[in-house]
Structures are given as C-alpha cells and as structure tokens.
Design an enzyme around this catalytic site. Structure first.
Site, mmCIF file in Angstrom:
data_model
loop_
_atom_site.group_PDB
_atom_site.id
_atom_site.type_symbol
_atom_site.label_atom_id
_atom_site.label_comp_id
_atom_site.label_asym_id
_atom_site.label_seq_id
_atom_site.Cartn_x
_atom_site.Cartn_y
_atom_site.Cartn_z
ATOM 1 N N ASP A 224 1.167 -1.118 -0.159
ATOM 2 C CA ASP A 224 0.049 -0.070 -0.001
ATOM 3 C C ASP A 224 0.926 1.026 -0.238
ATOM 4 O O ASP A 224 2.025 1.360 0.703
ATOM 5 C CB ASP A 224 -1.279 0.267 1.420
ATOM 6 C CG ASP A 224 -1.716 -1.418 1.013
ATOM 7 O OD1 ASP A 224 -2.117 -1.801 0.299
ATOM 8 O OD2 ASP A 224 -2.034 -1.734 2.756
ATOM 9 N N LYS B 34 -4.325 1.293 -1.495
ATOM 10 C CA LYS B 34 -5.642 1.983 -0.864
ATOM 11 C C LYS B 34 -4.547 3.159 0.301
ATOM 12 O O LYS B 34 -3.409 2.741 0.297
ATOM 13 C CB LYS B 34 -5.222 0.573 -0.099
ATOM 14 C CG LYS B 34 -5.661 -0.397 -0.959
ATOM 15 C CD LYS B 34 -6.748 -1.441 0.371
ATOM 16 C CE LYS B 34 -6.707 -1.379 1.515
ATOM 17 N NZ LYS B 34 -7.899 -3.026 1.938
ATOM 18 N N MET C 242 -8.167 7.120 11.291
ATOM 19 C CA MET C 242 -8.918 7.068 9.958
ATOM 20 C C MET C 242 -10.110 7.348 9.474
ATOM 21 O O MET C 242 -11.797 7.627 9.579
ATOM 22 C CB MET C 242 -10.081 5.442 8.930
ATOM 23 C CG MET C 242 -8.775 4.859 8.599
ATOM 24 S SD MET C 242 -8.607 3.419 8.479
ATOM 25 C CE MET C 242 -9.146 1.980 9.836
HETATM 26 N N1 SAH Z 1 -2.528 -0.527 9.964
HETATM 27 C C1 SAH Z 1 -2.194 0.492 10.528
HETATM 28 C C2 SAH Z 1 -3.334 0.936 10.619
HETATM 29 C C3 SAH Z 1 -3.943 1.812 8.906
HETATM 30 S S1 SAH Z 1 -5.436 1.892 8.855
HETATM 31 C C4 SAH Z 1 -1.520 0.998 12.467
HETATM 32 O O1 SAH Z 1 -1.067 -0.362 12.779
HETATM 33 O O2 SAH Z 1 -0.517 1.550 11.635
HETATM 34 C C5 SAH Z 1 -5.281 3.782 7.829
HETATM 35 C C6 SAH Z 1 -5.154 4.537 9.138
HETATM 36 O O3 SAH Z 1 -3.840 4.247 10.258
HETATM 37 C C7 SAH Z 1 -4.670 6.174 8.114
HETATM 38 O O4 SAH Z 1 -6.246 6.672 8.543
HETATM 39 C C8 SAH Z 1 -4.074 6.643 9.786
HETATM 40 O O5 SAH Z 1 -5.534 7.198 10.736
HETATM 41 C C9 SAH Z 1 -3.487 5.925 10.285
HETATM 42 N N2 SAH Z 1 -2.385 5.999 10.468
HETATM 43 C C10 SAH Z 1 -0.947 5.200 9.784
HETATM 44 N N3 SAH Z 1 0.601 5.782 9.358
HETATM 45 C C11 SAH Z 1 -0.242 7.104 9.500
HETATM 46 C C12 SAH Z 1 0.771 8.267 9.811
HETATM 47 N N4 SAH Z 1 2.234 7.984 9.376
HETATM 48 N N5 SAH Z 1 0.595 9.463 10.204
HETATM 49 C C13 SAH Z 1 -0.703 10.324 10.486
HETATM 50 N N6 SAH Z 1 -1.535 8.359 10.565
HETATM 51 C C14 SAH Z 1 -1.310 7.803 9.755
#
Ligand code: SAH
Length: 255
Positions: free
Chosen positions: A35, A57, A172
């Site tokens: 992704d 995505k 999200m």
């Molecule tokens: N599996 C991921 C989350 C996936 S859902 C995890 O554990 O981090 C995707 C969401 O993760 C985004 O919409 C945001 O809310 C958050 N996110 C992931 N990386 C981010 C980053 N570097 N900065 C801010 N938000 C982040």
C-alpha cells in the site's frame, strides 16, 4: 507446492522503525504487494528482483479491491512464491491483516505475521503525547473513525465512549471528524476536552493541530487537515509541547 505469505507491518513510516524481521522477509521476497501507507522511504528500498504490485489503498480510495488483493496473494503463493503483503503500522491493527490470514488459512497456505509498530501509539508518541500516563490516562481505546457515528447500527458504542475515562485514539477519522466530535459531545463528553490531530506522522511534512472537542473541526477545516492522520482525544494531549518530539522534525504547528 505452496509458497508462503508474510503479512508484514512496516511501522509508522521511515526505515528506522522497520523491524529486522520485516527487512529480512522483504529482501528475500519474490512478490511484494504494498500500500502507500508505508511511505516513500521504505517503498524506495523494495528489492529490484521482486515483482512489486501497488495495491494503492489510501485515504479510502481503493485502486485494488480487497478480493483482488487476496486472490493475487493466493495465486502467487500457489505458484510456490514467497509473498510479502506490506502494510503500514501493524498488519492486525485496522489493516485487514486478520481477514487476509483467514483467507490464506482456508487455502492451506503458510502464513507468517511480522508485527509492526502501530501508528496508533507511535504517531501520538512522536509528537510528545503518551497514550497512557499515570496522572492522566489508565485506559486507552483505539477505534476506526471510518464509520458514520449517526448510522443506526454502529459497531462503536459512542455513548459508552463519551463517558469512558482515558485516551481515545482514532484512525481513519478525518472525513468524519465533525460527526465524531458532535456525537461525543451529544453523549456528554465536555467540549473543552483536549484534542490533537497529527497528520503524516514521521514524515518530513508532519503537522500537529491542537484544539478542543468543540473547536477542532473548525480548526481542521481551516488548515485543510487531510489523511493519513491520527486523532487523539483526552487529557494526555495537554502534554503536547511545540517541538517536544525531539528527533522527529515538524514544519508546521497549528495551535
Ligand atoms: N495498520 C495501520 C493502520 C491502518 S489504517 C497501523 O497499525 O498503523 C490507516 C490509518 O492509520 C490512517 O487513516 C491513519 O489514521 C493511520 N496512520 C497510519 N500511519 C500514519 C502516519 N504515519 N501518520 C498519521 N496517521 C497514520
């Protein structure tokens, strides 16, 4: 002969927070389905020898359907390939990694999960906000803001959430920020409750917006807050100080 699928978390961004195990399986992969969330710094180091498939995505716009991703993984594994499914943060935290594991199990394909540092904890942390703190929060709730809180059959108990102590971390949540804040206030959470939004954590253009439950939507609209971002609601936000994240550079702060 079946191959193997590695469900790999890349961490919140940047090579420094990629695990050794993730690096190992990425470097020996035949196929990598990725992704955008892992970020350019990591994506630039994917091995030239691997077949790389952008599943793209991002921010809710899916360039490849989940079923397509799953059937590609299954197909390549059935060809005997070593397949890496690379996801941002941790693969089992709002990453659909659990669903993918189920599909692979059904197909009798070997799966190894490689945990990653989740953005849910690390992104607040990198702006100096601990999700727990002995004086401020002994409980933390992680939730997806993807769901419209006004819909009748919500999987999230907003009423309970509004009354629960501790920290709320929303992933999200940017698109529904107005509905989320309105729902929490409607169910009794005070409008003065501190809120932080951290966009693009661990990237050069990371930005933090600080406000309260009652004014954060307005502030976010004014500054054009956009995904990916983490929303933190709770008294721990009061620990935020401009520049407190040390090594992690942030160019803009809206306070
Ligand atoms: N599996 C991921 C989350 C996936 S859902 C995890 O554990 O981090 C995707 C969401 O993760 C985004 O919409 C945001 O809310 C958050 N996110 C992931 N990386 C981010 C980053 N570097 N900065 C801010 N938000 C982040």
């Amino acid at each position: 002969m079946n191959g193997i699928v590695y469900l790999v978390g890349s961490g919140p961004g940047g090579l420094g927070l990629l695990t050794f195990r993730a690096r190992e399986v990425i470097d020996s992969a035949d196929v990598i389905l990725y992704d955008q969330l892992p970020g350019d710094e990591i994506l630039a180091t994917l091995p030239a020898s691997a077949e790389k498939i952008n599943c793209g995505k991002f921010g809710g716009s899916h360039t490849m359907k989940q079923e397509e991703i799953e059937s590609l993984m299954v197909e390549r594994a059935h060809q005997g390939k070593r397949v890496v499914r690379l996801k941002g943060g941790d693969p089992f935290v709002f990453g659909r990694g659990g669903e993918e594991m189920e599909v692979l199990r059904e197909q009798n394909i070997d799966v190894e999960v490689v945990p990653g540092i989740t953005s849910a904890v690390a992104v607040p942390e990198c702006s100096g906000i601990p999700v727990t703190h002995r004086s401020h929060a002994s409980q933390v709730t992680f939730l997806t803001g993807h769901e419209d809180p006004t819909k009748e059959e919500s999987a999230i108990d907003w009423e309970w959430l509004a009354r629960s102590p501790g920290t709320i971390v929303i992933l999200m949540g940017v698109k529904n920020l107005d509905l989320i804040t309105a729902s929490l206030m409607k169910h009794g959470m005070p409008g003065i409750k501190p809120v932080a939004i951290i966009e693009r954590g661990f990237r050069q253009d990371q930005r933090v917006t600080i406000g309260s439950l009652s004014d954060i939507t307005e502030k976010a609209r004014a500054t054009g807050v956009a995904p990916p971002a983490i929303i933190v609601i709770g008294d721990v936000v009061s620990l935020y100080r401009d520049g407190s994240e040390g090594a992690w550079s942030r160019k803009n702060t809206n306070q």
